[in-house]
Structure formats: C-alpha cells, structure tokens
Design a protein around this motif. Sequence first.
Motif, mmCIF file in Angstrom:
data_model
loop_
_atom_site.group_PDB
_atom_site.id
_atom_site.type_symbol
_atom_site.label_atom_id
_atom_site.label_comp_id
_atom_site.label_asym_id
_atom_site.label_seq_id
_atom_site.Cartn_x
_atom_site.Cartn_y
_atom_site.Cartn_z
ATOM 1 N N SER A 27 1.539 34.712 -13.911
ATOM 2 C CA SER A 27 0.176 34.208 -13.768
ATOM 3 C C SER A 27 0.131 33.085 -12.744
ATOM 4 C CB SER A 27 -0.355 33.684 -15.097
ATOM 5 O OG SER A 27 -0.300 34.680 -16.064
ATOM 6 N N VAL A 28 1.130 32.209 -12.775
ATOM 7 C CA VAL A 28 1.161 31.102 -11.817
ATOM 8 C C VAL A 28 1.151 31.659 -10.397
ATOM 9 C CG1 VAL A 28 2.579 29.221 -10.897
ATOM 10 C CG2 VAL A 28 2.313 29.486 -13.367
ATOM 11 N N TYR A 29 1.983 32.657 -10.177
ATOM 12 C CA TYR A 29 2.050 33.267 -8.846
ATOM 13 C C TYR A 29 0.698 33.852 -8.451
ATOM 14 C CZ TYR A 29 3.021 36.844 -5.345
ATOM 15 O OH TYR A 29 2.965 37.648 -4.223
ATOM 16 N N LYS A 30 0.083 34.596 -9.393
ATOM 17 C CA LYS A 30 -1.202 35.227 -9.072
ATOM 18 C C LYS A 30 -2.287 34.185 -8.815
ATOM 19 C CE LYS A 30 -0.672 39.811 -10.948
ATOM 20 N NZ LYS A 30 -0.873 40.737 -12.044
ATOM 21 N N ILE A 31 -2.280 33.096 -9.592
ATOM 22 C CA ILE A 31 -3.277 32.042 -9.397
ATOM 23 C C ILE A 31 -3.117 31.416 -8.016
ATOM 24 C CG2 ILE A 31 -3.890 29.690 -10.107
ATOM 25 C CD1 ILE A 31 -3.330 30.601 -13.013
ATOM 26 N N VAL A 32 -1.874 31.079 -7.668
ATOM 27 C CA VAL A 32 -1.631 30.417 -6.387
ATOM 28 C C VAL A 32 -2.097 31.310 -5.229
ATOM 29 C CG1 VAL A 32 0.193 29.575 -4.857
ATOM 30 C CG2 VAL A 32 0.222 28.968 -7.283
ATOM 31 N N LYS A 42 -8.843 37.822 -16.253
ATOM 32 C CA LYS A 42 -8.451 39.094 -15.643
ATOM 33 C C LYS A 42 -7.018 39.041 -15.120
ATOM 34 C CE LYS A 42 -12.703 41.377 -14.406
ATOM 35 N NZ LYS A 42 -13.800 40.849 -13.596
ATOM 36 N N ILE A 43 -6.619 37.887 -14.634
ATOM 37 C CA ILE A 43 -5.256 37.726 -14.121
ATOM 38 C C ILE A 43 -4.247 37.876 -15.247
ATOM 39 C CG2 ILE A 43 -3.690 35.892 -13.345
ATOM 40 C CD1 ILE A 43 -5.849 35.168 -11.277
ATOM 41 N N GLY A 44 -4.681 37.577 -16.478
ATOM 42 C CA GLY A 44 -3.777 37.783 -17.608
ATOM 43 C C GLY A 44 -3.316 36.493 -18.268
ATOM 44 N N VAL A 45 -4.053 35.398 -18.022
ATOM 45 C CA VAL A 45 -3.707 34.121 -18.647
ATOM 46 C C VAL A 45 -4.051 34.174 -20.139
ATOM 47 C CG1 VAL A 45 -4.305 31.668 -18.720
ATOM 48 C CG2 VAL A 45 -4.098 32.853 -16.524
ATOM 49 N N ALA A 46 -3.184 33.603 -20.985
ATOM 50 C CA ALA A 46 -3.474 33.530 -22.424
ATOM 51 C C ALA A 46 -4.405 32.353 -22.653
ATOM 52 C CB ALA A 46 -2.183 33.372 -23.214
ATOM 53 N N LEU A 47 -5.714 32.625 -22.537
ATOM 54 C CA LEU A 47 -6.688 31.527 -22.581
ATOM 55 C C LEU A 47 -6.741 30.841 -23.933
ATOM 56 C CD1 LEU A 47 -9.687 32.817 -20.457
ATOM 57 C CD2 LEU A 47 -8.002 31.103 -19.877
ATOM 58 N N GLY A 96 0.502 28.986 -22.085
ATOM 59 C CA GLY A 96 -0.299 30.189 -21.859
ATOM 60 C C GLY A 96 -0.208 30.715 -20.434
ATOM 61 N N LEU A 97 0.414 29.959 -19.537
ATOM 62 C CA LEU A 97 0.613 30.445 -18.172
ATOM 63 C C LEU A 97 2.077 30.823 -17.993
ATOM 64 C CD1 LEU A 97 -1.258 28.064 -15.681
ATOM 65 C CD2 LEU A 97 -2.010 30.165 -16.724
ATOM 66 N N GLY A 98 2.315 32.110 -17.707
ATOM 67 C CA GLY A 98 3.677 32.532 -17.378
ATOM 68 C C GLY A 98 3.868 32.440 -15.875
#
Lengths: 254, 420
Positions: free
Chosen positions: B347-352, B367-372, B342-344
């Motif tokens: 998303s990984v970049y935005k989370i970091v 909101k970041i767009g993770v497939a929860l 679920g993390l592309g």
Amino acid sequence: MEAIYLYDGTFEGFLTTVFQVFEEKQYKAKIVKPKHYQPDMFVNTSDVVTDMSKAKRVWRSLNLKATKMGANQLRKAFLSEIKGIENVLLRYIIYAYSTESFINIDYSNKDVLRVSQIAQMVGREKHRMEAFVRFKLTKDGYYFAEIEPDFNIIPLIEKHFKDRYADQEWVIYDRKRKYGIHYDLNSVQTVVFENTSYQSAEDVNLLDESEVPYQKLWKDYFDSTNIESRKNMKLHKQHVPKRYWKHLSEKQPS
Amino acid sequence: MSFDRINEKLNILADAAKYDVSCASSGSDRKNKNKGLGNASKMGICHSYTQDGRCVSLLKILLTNHCIFDCAYCVTRKSNDVQRAAFKVQEVVDLTINFYRRNYIEGLFLSSGIFKSADYTMERLVAVAKKLREEENFNGYIHLKSIPGASDELMYEAGLYADRLSVNIEIPTKKGLKLLAPDKKREDFLKPMNKVKNEIVKYTNEKKVLKSTPVYAPAGQSTQMIVGASGESDKDIMYASNFFYKNYKLKRVYYSGYVPISNDSRLPSLGSPVPMLRENRLYQTDWLLRFYGFGVQELLNEQHPNLDIAIDPKLSWALRNLNHFPINVNTADKHLLARVPGLGMQSVYKIVQARKFRSLNWDHLKKIGVALNRARYFLICNSKDYEKRDLTVEQIRSQILQNTSSKYQGYYNNQLSLFN
C-alpha cells in the motif's frame, strides 16, 4: 452512432483492433469477441482481420508509452478472458496516449487500478500453475500434465517450464480451452488434440509402471508432513482452492 | 528398488523432519546449466500446502533419525522410543530427482540426526548434494542442515553445492539451552554459521571482480527458534533474532510454536495448545524489523518484554506513540507511512505512486487496499472527514478490536481474562 469491432479473440487480433480504433478515431467503440456479440441493428459493426505487422507495431508502441510493466499488465489482463475486459484495456490505452506521463502507476484512475488488479489475479494463477502442474510419466517416456485454470495462462508459463525441464519431453494440456504445449527437447509447440484421439492422463494404461508408485510416495510424504495439532483447513483451502484439487495427486482419496 | 521399503522409510523420516518449519525455496537464481534438470526460482514456489496451511516446497526429510543427542524438545532424541530408519545416499538422490521431474517440489531439504559424530553426519549430507549436482546435473534448490560442530572444511564444501545452509538455534537463551539440551553448546551452533558467513562474504567480493566466480550458498543462511518451550519472553526471542540478523547476516529466522511431544516435566505437557498466535505476532515483529524500518527496542524493551496478543505489534507501537500521529498521506515520507497501522509495504508503494497524479482521499485509499479500520485513526488525507475527536489510547484500541474479527478471538479473549 456507436461502433462495434468484432475480432478473433486472440491477443494479436485485439492489438490489430486497437490500431483500427485509433486510425478511425472511434474512441468510444466497443471491442467484442463474436461469441459475446449479440446482433443489434442500430450499431455499426466491423470485422477486424488480424494483422501481425499492425499488432507488432501497437505492442512495441505500448511498451514505450505504458512502460514494459504496463504492457505486460495489459497482456495478462487480456488473458483473463473476463467478459468486457477489451473495453477496459482500450480505455487504459487511450488514457496512456492522451497524457505525457507514464500511467501504469496511477492507481487513482479506475481503469489503471482495475487492469493492475486483474493482471495481479492472472499473475497469481500463473504462479499457482507453475506450482500445481503435476506431471505423469507415460509409457512413451514423456511427462504429461492436465490443467483447468480459470484464466488462459499457458502462454505465461511456457518459459518457466521450458527453462526448468530442459532435459525431459513434456506436454501441458489445458482441458478447459482444449489446447496445450509440447516441448520436444528443442522447442515448444502448441498442440490441439482431436476429441476422439485425446486420451486423458487419468487413463492408467498409458502410464509408465513407476508412475503410480511415485504418486503414492508423494501422497504419503504429503500426509506425513502434516502436523495434526496445527490443523487449519481454512488456511489450507485459501492456499490450495478446491477447484484445483482434481489434478493434484496428493489431494486424491487413497 | 523396493517402493514399499522406501515408503516406510519416507514416512518415518519425513514425519521426523516436519518440525523444521523452514520450507523456503527462494533467494537463489541458480540457472539451468547445459540443458540439465531444473533451476531455482528467485521468488520460490510452494508446490502444495499441508492441512495446517504450511507451504510444501521442498522434499524435507532426515537422512536418519538415529541420534546421539538427547535434547528434550526434539522428537528424535536418543531416549525417545520411536522407530528408527536411515536412507542410503542413492535413495535420497532418486527420490529427489523423481519428485522434481513430476513438478512436485523445488528441491531437497536434507537434515539429519547426529550419528557417530558431527563430521561423519555432515559428510553424508554433503555427499548427497554433490551427487545431485555432479552426477545428475541437478540445478534445483538444495537446503542442507549445518550440523553443529562440523569442521570448516566440510562446511566450505557444503556451500559449494547447497543453495541454503541452516543451523537451528532452537532455544534463544543460554539458560534454556543448558536445561533442555545439556549435550549442546552454543559455540557449536555458531561455528558452522560463522564459517559459512565468512565464505559468503568472500565469494560475494570475488564475484564483484570476477564474474565467473561460482556461487556459494546463494540463498544464504537461516535458523529456527522454538517458541514456548523454555519459558522465554518475546524480548528474549526477538533480541536473539536481531543479534543473528546483524552479526551473521541471516536471510531468515523462523519461529516454531512448540508442539508438545513428550511428558518431560521441563516442558509444556502433552495436549497443551501450540502457541500459534504468539508465533504469528513474532513473525509480524520480524517483518517490522526487516522491512518496515523498526528497531527492535522500539517494539520490545524492559517496560514491554512481551507483545500484545490481541493486537498486532505495529498497532501496539503506534498506540504507545500517539504523538507521532496523525500524518498526512499526501505528503508524508514513505518511511513514516510504513509506520502507520493498516498500511503494508504494498500500500505504501501504491500511495507514493498514486499521489503523484492527484491528492488522495479515503475512497482512493480503500481501493488501493488500505485497512482503514486501523489506519483511519492515524491518517489525514484529502477529505474533511477524518477522526477529529481526541480519543484516548484505550478508546482507539477497543474501537479497533470491536471492528475486527479474528479467527484467534476466542483464544485471546480467554487469555485476557486471565489478567482481569
């Protein structure tokens, strides 16, 4: 008392307004285009006169404070012309100046995330228009294309077309916003046609005699690349939304 | 020139070329020279999309569909009763230039049936590219097919004009190749691929010393494999891919679900469905290898020679390795985050980036767009509300399947029932 700034709708005008907001410390102010403004007797409105030198100063400063990427996102989001976007941008800018760190990557702030998302939407349409512009060769020997994008992306695609089609004269015209750009083999100029003198590219009499045959070749090519057993119209429409079909020669009925 | 005659040829030769799935125009940043025509866009541009949703970026045609080979899976095979045609070199040049000037395409993808000999054919392909570059001052994208068995000299010349070169492996196993394309030898495919690889390495090294070194096949090489024609397993396919990525430094391997085109008893019969979902799972696996830091043996091995059709390969891996989870989204290394279903990478970049400012909770992730719907079983974040139950693999799997809808659902539900 709430303050409202009316500006001319240009990006430079917006930057000038930002300058004024900071100068007058009206951080709660609203920035609106005259066409979105509904007069209200209880607020204090001021008309902003666009000042290129102030706009330049703000732009340079934003590039430092919000990084080059952040500043470009602000410009793209501005070109979305979404109603009220000016105020999101203003909050973003105020936030940028109120902290020490670069904020364009703080996606947990709602304005930063919103600006980055809108910039992404505008960026997507810019990329689409670089793909979907269809030039038609006219009798006068220049290549003419009409577009009707959702956002005002002409300022963003100018460089791409200038770099690519350096040896042919071309015009790209935004029918929705009634202006275009013209490359005359040296530089790109903004053009505005009077309604009466404007002749649409749909008028076949204006076209070079090779134009219609080439459109047909292209459409036939497009049709023969399709693999019928893999047909997937949902995916097709996701990639080429219907609102763009009007100006795509391969999507015209034969 | 007669538009009608050109039109007829174009229909035949574009129709025959469409089974080559590559249409990439990315990876090259050739500049516009001396106010000429065109340049290449580093990220590539898809100018249109076919009704099956594939990108149309290049004018993709065969120079001719006359062919001396008889490969069972190929529509232009010698024994197939189809209309044949051939373009003249100048006709391809004119079409390319006129399409390009109207912004229809990014450039040309020229392939060909093999007439007379490998070298005779390759020479014609190179002639088109040379004419475009030298006479028309064309700087757009050119993709040439490397003809199996073509000589080193011709392959060298091809790389000077083309942005990308490709030779299609088509069948991943030796056994399958022997069965379906008895005229072809694996070595013939590898020879041009090897030559181009060596030249690319040489030119890249020279470029480091001398900046004015001309470009040589700047967008590298690619290949294609047919999926579902020779009874191969997903493991056969992905191990072959891995081999080509590692040894030949390929930019891309394409997977093409076999579209039945003949009544040959060695192949799936006419009317059998194109294995599109399987193709999709293979692409996902390919992405996991190239961008997400997975090793091929983690995803496919002796115990698991085929991918799970109902769920994506990353989720499938995670369910086999539940002991690695849950991981903390606010502290975990980005390589670990990339392994969470679920993390592309976006998303990984935005989370970091975002977690530098504050500790993230479910709302931020959403909101970041993770497939929860997939990620929530494998993550903890700044919230007390996380999955505390000790769910079994089967429970997680069925819950996720219940909460997702896929256009392929009917397809794999049917497939699953075969095994039940």
